[in-house]
Design an enzyme around this catalytic site. Sequence first.
Site, PDB file in Angstrom:
ATOM      1  N   LYS A   1       0.992  -1.196   0.127  1.00  0.00           N
ATOM      2  CA  LYS A   1      -0.227   0.084  -0.132  1.00  0.00           C
ATOM      3  C   LYS A   1       0.722   1.159   0.467  1.00  0.00           C
ATOM      4  O   LYS A   1       0.519   2.179  -0.654  1.00  0.00           O
ATOM      5  CB  LYS A   1      -1.098  -0.158   1.125  1.00  0.00           C
ATOM      6  CG  LYS A   1      -1.449   1.161   0.944  1.00  0.00           C
ATOM      7  CD  LYS A   1      -2.732   0.926   2.239  1.00  0.00           C
ATOM      8  CE  LYS A   1      -3.958   0.166   2.153  1.00  0.00           C
ATOM      9  NZ  LYS A   1      -3.535  -1.258   3.127  1.00  0.00           N
TER      10      LYS A   1
ATOM     11  N   ARG B   1      -3.049   2.127   8.651  1.00  0.00           N
ATOM     12  CA  ARG B   1      -3.345   1.251   7.691  1.00  0.00           C
ATOM     13  C   ARG B   1      -2.495   0.521   7.181  1.00  0.00           C
ATOM     14  O   ARG B   1      -1.377   0.635   7.353  1.00  0.00           O
ATOM     15  CB  ARG B   1      -4.665   1.988   6.569  1.00  0.00           C
ATOM     16  CG  ARG B   1      -5.627   2.862   6.788  1.00  0.00           C
ATOM     17  CD  ARG B   1      -6.399   3.322   4.577  1.00  0.00           C
ATOM     18  NE  ARG B   1      -5.377   4.133   4.226  1.00  0.00           N
ATOM     19  CZ  ARG B   1      -5.608   3.688   3.000  1.00  0.00           C
ATOM     20  NH1 ARG B   1      -6.339   3.413   2.195  1.00  0.00           N
ATOM     21  NH2 ARG B   1      -4.828   4.920   2.462  1.00  0.00           N
TER      22      ARG B   1
ATOM     23  N   GLY C   1      -9.036  -5.411   2.462  1.00  0.00           N
ATOM     24  CA  GLY C   1      -9.074  -5.384   4.087  1.00  0.00           C
ATOM     25  C   GLY C   1      -8.979  -7.009   4.812  1.00  0.00           C
ATOM     26  O   GLY C   1      -9.862  -6.647   5.513  1.00  0.00           O
TER      27      GLY C   1
ATOM     28  N   GLN D   1      -5.771   5.302  -2.540  1.00  0.00           N
ATOM     29  CA  GLN D   1      -4.984   4.205  -2.329  1.00  0.00           C
ATOM     30  C   GLN D   1      -5.102   3.920  -4.095  1.00  0.00           C
ATOM     31  O   GLN D   1      -6.413   4.706  -4.641  1.00  0.00           O
ATOM     32  CB  GLN D   1      -5.676   3.369  -1.792  1.00  0.00           C
ATOM     33  CG  GLN D   1      -5.432   1.768  -1.811  1.00  0.00           C
ATOM     34  CD  GLN D   1      -5.700   0.525  -0.637  1.00  0.00           C
ATOM     35  OE1 GLN D   1      -6.565   1.370   0.796  1.00  0.00           O
ATOM     36  NE2 GLN D   1      -5.962  -0.417  -1.183  1.00  0.00           N
TER      37      GLN D   1
ATOM     38  N   ARG E   1      -4.152  -0.396  -6.204  1.00  0.00           N
ATOM     39  CA  ARG E   1      -3.963  -1.289  -6.466  1.00  0.00           C
ATOM     40  C   ARG E   1      -4.135  -2.243  -7.802  1.00  0.00           C
ATOM     41  O   ARG E   1      -5.172  -1.944  -8.339  1.00  0.00           O
ATOM     42  CB  ARG E   1      -4.148  -2.213  -5.102  1.00  0.00           C
ATOM     43  CG  ARG E   1      -4.848  -1.989  -4.643  1.00  0.00           C
ATOM     44  CD  ARG E   1      -5.771  -2.685  -3.403  1.00  0.00           C
ATOM     45  NE  ARG E   1      -7.535  -3.150  -3.293  1.00  0.00           N
ATOM     46  CZ  ARG E   1      -7.503  -2.563  -2.734  1.00  0.00           C
ATOM     47  NH1 ARG E   1      -7.328  -1.671  -1.256  1.00  0.00           N
ATOM     48  NH2 ARG E   1      -9.394  -3.188  -2.099  1.00  0.00           N
TER      49      ARG E   1
ATOM     50  N   HIS F   1     -16.604  -4.925  -0.310  1.00  0.00           N
ATOM     51  CA  HIS F   1     -15.415  -6.040  -0.250  1.00  0.00           C
ATOM     52  C   HIS F   1     -15.636  -7.292  -0.872  1.00  0.00           C
ATOM     53  O   HIS F   1     -15.290  -8.413  -1.021  1.00  0.00           O
ATOM     54  CB  HIS F   1     -14.869  -6.340   1.403  1.00  0.00           C
ATOM     55  CG  HIS F   1     -14.393  -6.974   2.352  1.00  0.00           C
ATOM     56  ND1 HIS F   1     -14.782  -8.399   2.545  1.00  0.00           N
ATOM     57  CD2 HIS F   1     -13.527  -7.633   1.754  1.00  0.00           C
ATOM     58  CE1 HIS F   1     -13.873  -9.071   2.883  1.00  0.00           C
ATOM     59  NE2 HIS F   1     -12.489  -8.823   2.435  1.00  0.00           N
TER      60      HIS F   1
END
Length: 832
Positions: A21, A96, A111, A287, A289, A784
């Site tokens: 991250k 985080r 998550g 964020q 990814r 999620h």
Amino acid sequence: MAFTIGFKSIDGTMLATVGGKAANLGELTRAALPVPQGFCVTTDAYREVAEADALASTTPENARRTLLETPVPQEIRDAIVAEYRELGDDIPVAVRSSATAEDLPFASFAGQQDTFLNVVGEDAVVDAVRRCWASLWTDRAVSYRETNGIDHTTTYLAVVVQRMVQSAVSGVMFTANPVTGKRDQVVIDASPGLGEAVVSGAVNPDHFVVDGGEIVEKRLGDKKFVIRSLPGGGTEHVDVGESAEQCLTDGQIHALAVLGRKVQAHYGSPQDTEWAIDDDGELHLTQARPITTLFPLPDNPDGGAHVYFCFSLAQGLERPITPMGRAAFREVARSAFEIVIGDPASQSYVENGERIFFDVTKVLRSKVGREFITRLLAVMEARSSEVLRGLFDDPRFAIRSNSPTPALKRVFRLARRFHVPVTAVKALVNPEKAVRTALRMERDVLERSDRLTIEQALRQCVVPVLPGLAPTALIGFAMLGLVGKVVRTEPGELQTVLRGLPNNITTEMDMAMWDLAQEIRHDPVALRQFQNGERPAALDLFLARWGHRAVAEIDLGLPRWSDDPAHVVGVVRNFLRLEDDQAHPDAVFARGAAEAEAMIETLARRAWGRGWFVRFALRRTRLLAGLREYPKYLIITLFGALRKRITAIGTELVASDRLDAADDVFFLNFEEMRSEHGDLRPLVARRREVYDREMRRRHIPRVLLSDGTEPEAVHHGGPVEGDLVGTPASAGTITGVARVVMDPVGAHLEPGEILVAPSTDPGWTPLFLTAGGLVMEMGGANSHGAVVAREYGIPAVVGVREAVTRIRTGELITVDGSTGAVTTADSPVEVS
């Protein structure tokens, strides 16, 4: 040793120090994208307080307790506090996790570790960092690493501390459509307040799809809950009631899409991002990814539109094919293309995702080709046929050739070359002799292959043998079809004629396995050996005849039964449990054959004066149709012989200290295994890593377009009336027993059951491992639950109103993750 480092000093090469991250946030910051200011507590700090090897050897609960109870060393605390003060005086931050095995190209870890929002004050920030460290050892995070084959002892945790955006509206954005695979669509889920409401699936967000410069889809959610920051730290969930208003303006949607494309351009691949818009209307990127669930795109040198059909999946292989297995198919494909179209180097053979595809674009652009491939697949792989038919109206694949002449010329040329008409007539006139001729081909193929190199054997002993066999079996089915034209039949009657067919090599093998079980059952010595895990002589005799067969046997690189008889042993154990004589395979086969003979007589009597023809035709059907299994059997027989030769080469490579194990040779190609110099172990290790990663891929497209679209997942029309309707979240269809679960703690879920839940968070993840499908009452396509369902490859529909009250545990339901439909049956099934 640096315990903290600012975003501006971080780049994508620092994964081991800052985790996935933080590495991404540093990359984005250096790319001048709108990332809120922050810093990273490095993995060096985690190593100071944690012994990874010791933690990995204990339980997750003990590992968490150890990290929570271990004091944060003063030097680390001072570094964290100093960086925090640089952000401002007691400003709110988000704390985080940033694991070294996180936000990777093949596993997002979405998550799996904890996040703490609106943390205020030095002590609170240090405590949140400690709790992030501990979350590396939650049950869900441990389970996720094990599922993805990631070693616990090599995983370390950094922590991101980032200025908190007090969001007016926030959410998630995928720069490619994660359900359909379309790479040119941006998918946005948005809701008022902090983005955790969308990410966690606590709300039904507004859903937008941007294609190019156009917003092509808007689906407004109820947005009942808002997560807001509290003064002094922490958050609150506020029930605000349903809202029918769009939470983003069209201008903001377009601005988000522009930002998403910038992020994708920076990384060169589709990204899963989180974003926020503050009260002043400023857009922030919090964020990014990689999207880990998209099937890779095939190489496309000409840049045009192409349609790829997955041959592997059509053959029942969801798993990847080994490098040697693909090398074998390349040789077979060269032979096929040389014989059929005169071009052994045709680009129609495509390897992608460690699997085999065929480019069928030219076929679809021909009127004859369309009919041929869809009719062929209709009897082989019906769903693929339907998917391809759905592309007929796509202008990119419009028909360019209406003339059947070129195709007919090619068919006639091949028929003459391989004497197809003569073979067919001989089979019709004297089917018994035709069967004997066909069955002799096994010996002929093996004897011929012994005189050839491995590559020559694949090119000369696979494709050329098929025309000699196929007409014989096809005559049997042609006779069956003719009977259907001359006599009235009820549904299923002609299929009855095909029961218990003789001359079926697969049935012969199954019956031999049953005979093996019976021999073991009635021989006390053999039975005792078998029960003790020893190999009785009867098993060795079976393997001597059938040991070249295997599960997923079209992959030359996979072990045969003679290499590993575990599957045979398991089947025999099941046979030994059969006590009902009527359920014995030989009884079932004999019963089917008798029913077939009786049906022949029934149809002959019904045909009146043409009964003689019905008997003539169907007797040939019975004798010849069973040979349909024989062409593949010959190929597998050849593969078995070639595998022994390749294994011998592998043994030599081990002896010369170039491989660790003989089976490693199957992760090379033919040229590599014959090379005379160099250590081959690093190459094998790299390929095994890719292979193992692809083994974990759960969803394989039947048909894939060159732009990444999976046509089967594209919504062609709405669900039928009466269905429960939600948002498509993970493509695929599953019918199974529903299990309504309100709390994952202590939940009982049988393998294959469909999980029905109000919403899910990471604590539910272990249930996904056994679930056959997922229905959620809350959440959007990027929540999620949806992300994890896609990673695990289970069909999922989310945002289904009143799902947990309208669906009952034990009810048989069908979940269509492509259309968003959940169909319920009329009566429940008893479940424990």
